[in-house]
Design a protein around this motif. Structure first.
Motif, mmCIF file in Angstrom:
data_model
loop_
_atom_site.group_PDB
_atom_site.id
_atom_site.type_symbol
_atom_site.label_atom_id
_atom_site.label_comp_id
_atom_site.label_asym_id
_atom_site.label_seq_id
_atom_site.Cartn_x
_atom_site.Cartn_y
_atom_site.Cartn_z
ATOM 1 N N PHE A 272 17.742 18.053 -59.442
ATOM 2 C CA PHE A 272 16.541 17.345 -59.880
ATOM 3 C C PHE A 272 15.417 17.587 -58.886
ATOM 4 N N SER A 273 14.086 18.024 -59.468
ATOM 5 C CA SER A 273 13.143 18.360 -58.608
ATOM 6 C C SER A 273 11.881 17.468 -58.871
ATOM 7 N N GLY A 274 11.184 17.156 -57.741
ATOM 8 C CA GLY A 274 9.896 16.478 -58.115
ATOM 9 C C GLY A 274 9.656 14.953 -57.296
ATOM 10 N N LEU A 275 10.701 14.793 -56.467
ATOM 11 C CA LEU A 275 10.581 13.610 -55.865
ATOM 12 C C LEU A 275 9.621 13.545 -54.310
ATOM 13 N N ASN A 276 9.274 14.863 -54.307
ATOM 14 C CA ASN A 276 8.343 15.244 -53.197
ATOM 15 C C ASN A 276 6.833 14.878 -53.427
ATOM 16 N N LYS A 277 6.799 14.542 -54.973
ATOM 17 C CA LYS A 277 5.361 14.155 -55.246
ATOM 18 C C LYS A 277 5.149 12.616 -55.681
ATOM 19 N N PRO A 278 4.045 12.258 -55.425
ATOM 20 C CA PRO A 278 3.830 10.840 -55.603
ATOM 21 C C PRO A 278 3.755 10.599 -56.923
ATOM 22 N N GLY A 279 4.411 9.342 -57.315
ATOM 23 C CA GLY A 279 4.320 8.879 -58.812
ATOM 24 C C GLY A 279 3.075 8.424 -59.277
ATOM 25 N N ASN A 280 2.703 8.500 -60.618
ATOM 26 C CA ASN A 280 1.513 8.244 -61.274
ATOM 27 C C ASN A 280 1.409 6.795 -61.381
ATOM 28 N N ILE A 281 0.581 6.204 -60.276
ATOM 29 C CA ILE A 281 0.556 4.640 -60.591
ATOM 30 C C ILE A 281 -0.278 4.314 -61.603
ATOM 31 N N THR A 282 0.055 3.653 -62.852
ATOM 32 C CA THR A 282 -0.836 3.356 -63.827
ATOM 33 C C THR A 282 -0.800 1.503 -64.233
ATOM 34 N N SER A 283 0.509 1.318 -63.511
ATOM 35 C CA SER A 283 0.684 -0.239 -63.800
ATOM 36 C C SER A 283 -0.164 -1.314 -63.111
ATOM 37 N N PRO A 284 -0.460 -2.350 -63.799
ATOM 38 C CA PRO A 284 -1.251 -3.326 -63.210
ATOM 39 C C PRO A 284 -0.615 -4.014 -61.938
ATOM 40 N N SER B 274 22.905 6.743 -57.872
ATOM 41 C CA SER B 274 21.521 7.098 -58.072
ATOM 42 C C SER B 274 20.493 6.794 -57.256
ATOM 43 N N LEU B 275 19.352 7.354 -57.383
ATOM 44 C CA LEU B 275 18.389 7.274 -56.428
ATOM 45 C C LEU B 275 16.970 6.911 -57.018
ATOM 46 N N VAL B 276 15.825 6.477 -56.428
ATOM 47 C CA VAL B 276 14.575 6.171 -56.838
ATOM 48 C C VAL B 276 13.678 6.549 -55.779
ATOM 49 N N ARG B 277 12.525 6.789 -56.240
ATOM 50 C CA ARG B 277 11.438 6.853 -55.250
ATOM 51 C C ARG B 277 10.494 5.812 -55.868
ATOM 52 N N ILE B 278 9.859 5.197 -54.950
ATOM 53 C CA ILE B 278 8.825 3.880 -55.214
ATOM 54 C C ILE B 278 7.499 4.240 -54.433
ATOM 55 N N ASP B 279 6.386 4.339 -55.257
ATOM 56 C CA ASP B 279 5.014 4.578 -54.764
ATOM 57 C C ASP B 279 4.318 3.236 -54.879
ATOM 58 N N TYR B 280 3.461 3.061 -53.871
ATOM 59 C CA TYR B 280 2.805 1.676 -53.927
ATOM 60 C C TYR B 280 1.286 1.967 -53.398
ATOM 61 N N ILE B 281 0.399 1.558 -54.054
ATOM 62 C CA ILE B 281 -0.943 1.486 -53.604
ATOM 63 C C ILE B 281 -1.178 0.008 -52.581
ATOM 64 N N PRO B 282 -2.139 0.037 -51.729
ATOM 65 C CA PRO B 282 -2.250 -1.050 -50.878
ATOM 66 C C PRO B 282 -2.298 -2.367 -51.554
ATOM 67 N N LYS B 283 -1.434 -3.154 -51.552
ATOM 68 C CA LYS B 283 -1.084 -4.540 -52.358
ATOM 69 C C LYS B 283 -0.182 -4.199 -53.355
ATOM 70 N N GLY B 284 0.287 -3.094 -53.554
ATOM 71 C CA GLY B 284 1.189 -2.736 -54.879
ATOM 72 C C GLY B 284 2.241 -3.220 -54.827
ATOM 73 N N LEU B 285 2.944 -3.818 -55.674
ATOM 74 C CA LEU B 285 4.090 -4.549 -55.815
ATOM 75 C C LEU B 285 5.120 -4.043 -56.892
ATOM 76 N N ASN B 286 6.553 -3.987 -56.253
ATOM 77 C CA ASN B 286 7.757 -3.714 -57.099
ATOM 78 C C ASN B 286 8.338 -5.246 -57.360
ATOM 79 N N PRO B 287 7.927 -5.734 -58.713
ATOM 80 C CA PRO B 287 7.761 -7.100 -59.010
ATOM 81 C C PRO B 287 9.186 -7.367 -58.876
ATOM 82 N N PRO B 288 9.624 -8.882 -58.614
ATOM 83 C CA PRO B 288 10.801 -9.286 -58.605
ATOM 84 C C PRO B 288 11.879 -8.810 -59.770
ATOM 85 N N HIS B 289 12.933 -8.209 -59.457
ATOM 86 C CA HIS B 289 13.957 -7.652 -60.656
ATOM 87 C C HIS B 289 15.178 -7.879 -59.860
ATOM 88 N N MET B 290 16.222 -7.358 -60.678
ATOM 89 C CA MET B 290 17.563 -7.430 -60.078
ATOM 90 C C MET B 290 18.108 -6.019 -60.952
#
Length: 228
Positions: free
Chosen positions: A62-74, A96-112
């Protein structure tokens, strides 16, 4: 005679140990409705296995985890997943694996994740992260929050099935990588699931559960809930 007895004894011990440790495998799908139709497709961990003769190196790539994700969510975060649907060779490997990108005050919301624990490493930014324990047996005890401020190079673990989150409290963008011990860990984002379910949960149910006015629930259910 003694050698025969020892061999028999060891065989019995091995068999008993095997039976004692045997159990159903952990589910890797949300549900599996039983069917008696012998013509129904057979899956392994939710996937049909590829003929080994047709497997190539690209199945493990898999290729592409070096690139920032496109943050469009509120909520200001983007999760780029490398689950079994993106990397077929993950099937049956339990990772499995994930990359998470955050803007300032960006949130990965409460989840499980119902099928996986998660270990997260911060690469950039300053993250406030935490998880909440399950309902306590003692009703006088509140659900306990384990939270910490993380900096680049810090690592945090979220136990399987517990509600957790990450929030970028820094003034610059944040990046984290996380590994999960399932090829298909599942994600239940609480706000999305409760207020954006299809069909909608009766608003009376949510109003009573959250002890708020029904009009507030109606308002929340009218929002365009979507995954980050």
């Amino acid at each position: 005679m003694l050698a025969t007895f020892c061999t028999l004894f060891i065989t019995i011990v091995v068999l008993v140990s095997s039976l004692g440790n045997a159990s159903d495998p952990d589910p890797l799908q949300d549900f599996c409705v039983a069917v008696d139709d012998y013509k129904a497709a057979v899956f392994v961990n939710g996937k049909i296995c590829k003929d080994p003769k047709l497997v190539t190196a690209n199945d493990f790539f898999f290729s592409g985890l070096n690139k920032p994700g496109n943050i469009t969510s509120p909520v200001g975060a983007k999760v780029t997943k490398v689950f079994v649907d993106k990397m077929p060779a993950l099937n049956s490997l339990g990772i499995s694996l994930v990359r998470i990108d955050y803007i300032p005050k960006g949130l990965n919301p409460p989840h499980m994740h119902p099928r996986a624990s998660e270990i997260l490493v911060v690469m950039e930014g300053t993250l406030y992260v935490g998880f909440i324990t399950s309902n306590p047996e003692n009703p006088n005890q509140m659900n306990k929050l384990f939270a910490k401020i993380l900096h680049p190079g810090d690592v945090y673990v979220f136990p399987r099935g517990l509600i957790h989150f990450q929030y970028n409290v820094g003034k610059t963008n944040g990046v984290a990588f996380a590994s999960l011990n399932s090829q298909n860990p599942g994600v239940v984002t609480l706000a999305n699931a409760l207020f954006g379910s299809n069909p909608s949960i009766y608003s009376d149910v949510l109003a009573k559960a959250f002890q708020v006015d029904k009009k507030l629930v109606d308002c929340l259910q009218s929002l365009p809930w979507r995954q980050n």
